[in-house]
Design an enzyme around this catalytic site. Structure first.
Site, PDB file in Angstrom:
ATOM      1  N   ASP A 209      -5.915   4.724  -5.969  1.00 22.27           N
ATOM      2  CA  ASP A 209      -6.618   5.515  -4.953  1.00 22.27           C
ATOM      3  C   ASP A 209      -6.874   6.941  -5.435  1.00 22.27           C
ATOM      4  O   ASP A 209      -6.248   7.415  -6.400  1.00 22.27           O
ATOM      5  CB  ASP A 209      -5.764   5.546  -3.674  1.00 22.27           C
ATOM      6  CG  ASP A 209      -6.610   5.559  -2.409  1.00 22.27           C
ATOM      7  OD1 ASP A 209      -7.756   6.020  -2.469  1.00 22.27           O
ATOM      8  OD2 ASP A 209      -6.096   5.118  -1.360  1.00 22.27           O
TER       9      ASP A 209
ATOM     10  N   ASP B  71     -12.958   2.523   4.233  1.00 19.68           N
ATOM     11  CA  ASP B  71     -11.820   2.394   5.146  1.00 19.68           C
ATOM     12  C   ASP B  71     -12.289   1.874   6.500  1.00 19.68           C
ATOM     13  O   ASP B  71     -11.487   1.538   7.363  1.00 19.68           O
ATOM     14  CB  ASP B  71     -11.128   3.748   5.334  1.00 19.68           C
ATOM     15  CG  ASP B  71     -10.187   4.058   4.175  1.00 19.68           C
ATOM     16  OD1 ASP B  71      -9.934   3.157   3.356  1.00 19.68           O
ATOM     17  OD2 ASP B  71      -9.709   5.202   4.091  1.00 19.68           O
TER      18      ASP B  71
ATOM     19  N   ASP C 252       0.832  -1.212   0.000  1.00 19.75           N
ATOM     20  CA  ASP C 252       0.000   0.000   0.000  1.00 19.75           C
ATOM     21  C   ASP C 252       0.861   1.254   0.000  1.00 19.75           C
ATOM     22  O   ASP C 252       2.060   1.230  -0.324  1.00 19.75           O
ATOM     23  CB  ASP C 252      -0.963  -0.056   1.211  1.00 19.75           C
ATOM     24  CG  ASP C 252      -2.304   0.591   0.923  1.00 19.75           C
ATOM     25  OD1 ASP C 252      -2.369   1.837   0.925  1.00 19.75           O
ATOM     26  OD2 ASP C 252      -3.281  -0.138   0.669  1.00 19.75           O
TER      27      ASP C 252
HETATM   28  C1  GLA Z   1      -6.952   5.630   1.542  1.00 15.95           C
HETATM   29  C2  GLA Z   1      -7.409   4.227   1.260  1.00 15.95           C
HETATM   30  C3  GLA Z   1      -6.747   3.259   2.218  1.00 15.95           C
HETATM   31  C4  GLA Z   1      -5.252   3.375   2.140  1.00 15.95           C
HETATM   32  C5  GLA Z   1      -4.840   4.824   2.359  1.00 15.95           C
HETATM   33  C6  GLA Z   1      -3.366   5.019   2.100  1.00 15.95           C
HETATM   34  O1  GLA Z   1      -7.456   6.101   2.731  1.00 15.95           O
HETATM   35  O2  GLA Z   1      -8.795   4.137   1.329  1.00 15.95           O
HETATM   36  O3  GLA Z   1      -7.150   1.932   1.949  1.00 15.95           O
HETATM   37  O4  GLA Z   1      -4.810   2.920   0.884  1.00 15.95           O
HETATM   38  O5  GLA Z   1      -5.550   5.711   1.506  1.00 15.95           O
HETATM   39  O6  GLA Z   1      -2.971   6.312   2.327  1.00 15.95           O
END
Ligand code: GLA
Length: 731
Positions: free
Chosen positions: A475, A544, A359
């Site tokens: 994202d 999230d 990530d």
């Molecule tokens: C967003 C996404 C999360 C993660 C963060 C990383 O909030 O929804 O799943 O990838 O960014 O900064």
């Protein structure tokens, strides 16, 4: 005689007709729905019928009986212009509004031709060409009907040949009318970590608007879909309901207007807010697709229509498999190095999932991505965290026996980045006001082709250097703030629309070059989830918020429009009151992943998770491609249950959750759905903790489908936050 010929043509299916002053009917049908339009002698196009499919072709002639009645006639209540322009005798919200070169703001469309082509045994497209008799403006309405799935999608194309650009300030994708006693609208609202909350209200005289002005992270507060109960509040298994959704990853708008006669019009399209569009002569303005289904058996059936259609026609790799994964986000956040990641890769293998997903936090050097305040835009691997680069990580994953996926957020920039220093002119921000930051970042100006090249280049470079990468998580964490495009200069009114079109150009290029690369769409959770974006993504991140209790509501909400195959759900450490079994059992319902280190598990829990992943792999086709039934709503009870039944009806998976039962509460049996009443099924609780046996009396027994659907099973218990997964197999 004319009527007979017309009916004969309709029976033959596809026909092409050129319409002059002659009245004509246009029928757009699926197996269960009919939409009938008619052309009046003056060429105006009216909606005559929308509802359950008519049995007899000959009955269509009845619509022709009053086809000559234009608006304002004695049958005015039935004369709803299919795509009304502004300034005519209709005093309600128009579908189209244009300011012509001479300043005139009226547009009246008449039909030029209509044709229906069968694209294959299941799909037919109807194209209706219309023009204004006074101004050289043309509108083409498209209707694509998917017979078996009962889906109709509609969009329009607007073009003109005036000398100078015209301003288009209303541009609906479609307009539908209803003539009922009462109308009930279910909308889906939310915020970060509170996605798709359902609420229902009765529509009264006047307008109810559902829209967004967020630009990029567009669905953060309201979602581009709705349900309309036509004979009461939308119910799961009964009643007439319309479900509609717009394929647009930017500002959208649904307008529901009850008029003076109590009829309802539903307009859907791009939100015209701050977006009066300058359309050049010869340029074509294509609206997004409005996709709808009408069900006579409630929202459950309508959802299954959407799911079937999405898997067959819309979702990227809709019919393909999905990868289970272990993501490092919640396990490490920004704090990782090669060693930690390699350990997680081995953990992924030991869990039995297909892939490790790296990530946020892996990139940027001058302004390292140690937190969310710097580095976005600099897609070079961070050498101090990962000295051997991405190729080494791909190899390590291979060594561990899992695939490797990676997170990017290429549409955004932190002001603390080399990209911002080099290209401040690529950023949406105001030249003359203080800058406002959302999550410390700004949105790149995707209307600018140079920026599109750059964003495409982010993916392309990573893929070229690392062809072994098996997956992307894409994202988009900020809405458009400081609304000013340096590229558009004095044409700021095009920003919101051109931006989204720019995003699509990039998505298209990525898909064209990497057609089988699975990708997750994410937007600070689930703020991007529409069917245009999902042409380019195999799945989306629902939220999230991974607290399993909250997820039960969130998954319940999204399942109204999206197949569970497209809904990514991860097991995390949110809500320690919930056992690992409960957390896993909730994520099992969708596209399963983990976002937790195995170090947080004891031996029994790990063994449980390994067993659950094995069960998931074994039952994946039923879970991801089956018919989804919402059995008991968490909104209405202290429990919830859903099930997936494979198309052959010989296998099903049933999920039951006790959320917060009350003391002494009466627990009702749950009637299953979708099974074959004549078949016999074995019921078996799976996903049990190692060493424990099922406490469910029905586990291990066989029942007829008839019994299961009429008498049901006692699935629920009085235990707080407890769950059961049940495998159902035809004997
Ligand atoms: C967003 C996404 C999360 C993660 C963060 C990383 O909030 O929804 O799943 O990838 O960014 O900064």
């Amino acid at each position: 005689m004319k009527k007979k010929i017309l009916i004969a043509l309709l029976i033959m299916g596809g026909f092409i007709s050129t319409l002059s002053a002659e009245q004509s009917l246009i029928r757009i049908s699926t197996d269960e729905t009919d939409l009938v339009l008619s052309v009046a002698p003056d060429g105006r196009l009216y909606q005559r019928y929308l509802g359950r499919r008519l049995l007899y072709e000959t009955d269509l002639a009845h619509f022709a009986d009053y086809a000559s009645t234009g608006a304002g006639g004695s049958d005015a209540a039935k004369a709803w212009e299919a795509y009304p322009g502004s300034g005519a005798e209709d005093y309600f919200e128009p579908a189209l509004a244009v300011t012509h070169n001479d300043g005139n703001m009226t547009t009246i469309l008449t039909c030029v031709s209509s044709e229906t082509k069968k694209l294959n045994g299941n799909v037919a497209e109807t194209i209706i060409r219309m023009k204004d008799k006074v101004y050289p403006i043309e509108v083409t309405l498209h209707f694509m009907a998917y017979a078996k799935e009962n889906i109709i999608k509609t969009w329009s194309e607007i073009r003109h040949q005036e000398k100078k650009p015209v301003t288009v300030w209303r541009y609906a994708s479609g307009m539908l009318y209803f003539e009922n006693a009462r109308y009930f609208l279910t909308e889906f609202s939310g915020d970060w970590a509170k996605e798709v909350h359902l609420s229902t209200q009765e529509l009264q005289f006047g307008k109810k608007i559902m829209d967004t002005k967020l630009g990029s992270r567009a669905a953060m507060h309201t979602y581009p879909f709705f349900e309309l109960g036509l004979d009461g509040i939308p119910r799961e298994n009964e009643g007439d309901v319309l479900m509609g959704t717009l394929g647009w990853t930017g500002n959208f708008q649904f307008t529901f207007e009850v008029d003076n006669t109590g009829n309802l019009r539903v307009l859907s399209g791009i939100n015209p807010y701050a977006s009066a569009y300058e359309l050049k002569p010869g340029e074509v303005f294509v609206t997004p697709e409005f996709i709808f289904t009408i069900s006579a058996c409630g929202t459950g059936k309508a959802s299954r229509n959407m799911h079937d259609w999405a898997r067959e026609y819309q979702l990227k790799d809709g019919k393909g498999d999905r990868l289970t994964l272990l993501n490092n986000w919640e396990a490490t956040y920004f704090d990782f190095d090669e060693k930690k990641l390699e350990e997680l890769m081995r953990e992924a293998k030991s869990l039995g999932v297909d892939m490790f997903l790296l990530d946020d936090g892996w990139f940027a050097n001058k302004y390292p991505r140690e937190n969310d305040r710097a580095g976005l835009g600099d897609w070079e691997v961070n050498r101090s965290k990962l000295p051997n680069g991405i190729p080494h990580l791909v190899q390590s994953a291979q060594k561990a026996g899992v695939k490797f996926g990676i997170w990017i957020e290429p549409e955004m920039v932190n002001p603390k980045s080399e990209l911002f220093e080099k290209h401040p002119e690529w950023v949406i921000r105001l030249p003359n006001r203080e800058t406002y930051y959302f999550r410390n970042q700004l949105v790149l100006d995707l209307g600018n082709p140079a920026v599109q090249d750059y964003v495409f280049g982010v993916v392309d470079k990573i893929m070229t250097e690392n062809p072994g990468i098996a997956y992307f998580k894409w994202d988009c964490n900020s809405p458009i703030t400081n609304v000013y495009s340096p590229y558009l200069k004095e044409k700021q009114n095009q920003l919101y629309i051109d931006h989204v079109r720019g995003v699509y150009r990039v998505f298209e290029r990525v898909k064209a070059k990497y057609p089988s690369l699975p990708m997750m769409l994410c937007s600070g959770g689930g703020a991007r989830c529409d069917y245009e974006a999902l042409k380019y993504f195999t799945e989306f991140w629902c939220s999230d918020n991974t607290d399993p209790i909250e997820r039960l509501y969130i998954q319940w909400g999204y399942s109204h429009f999206f197949p569970v195959k497209s809904m990514a759900a991860h097991v995390t450490s949110w809500n320690k009151d919930a056992s690992l079994k409960f957390r896993t059992d909730v994520a099992m319902m969708c596209k399963l992943g983990f976002d937790i280190s195995l170090k947080e598990m004891d031996e029994k829990e790990l063994a449980y998770c390994q067993g659950a992943v094995a069960n998931y792999n074994r039952l994946k086709r039923v879970i991801l491609d089956g018919d989804f039934y919402r059995l008991v709503s968490p909104y209405e009870t202290n429990h919830t249950a859903v099930m997936s039944v494979c198309k052959e009806k010989n296998k099903a998976v049933l999920y039951a959750y006790d959320i917060h039962p009350r003391f002494g509460e009466k627990l009702l049996p749950v009637r299953l759905q979708g099974l074959d009443p004549a078949k016999t099924y074995k019921i078996e609780e799976i996903n049990l903790l190692p060493g424990s046996a099922s406490r469910m009396r029905f586990s291990g027994k066989t029942y007829s489908g008839d019994y299961l659907m009429k008498a049901g099973l006692n699935l629920f218990t009085a235990n707080r936050i407890s769950s059961r997964i049940i495998e159902i197999t035809q004997q």
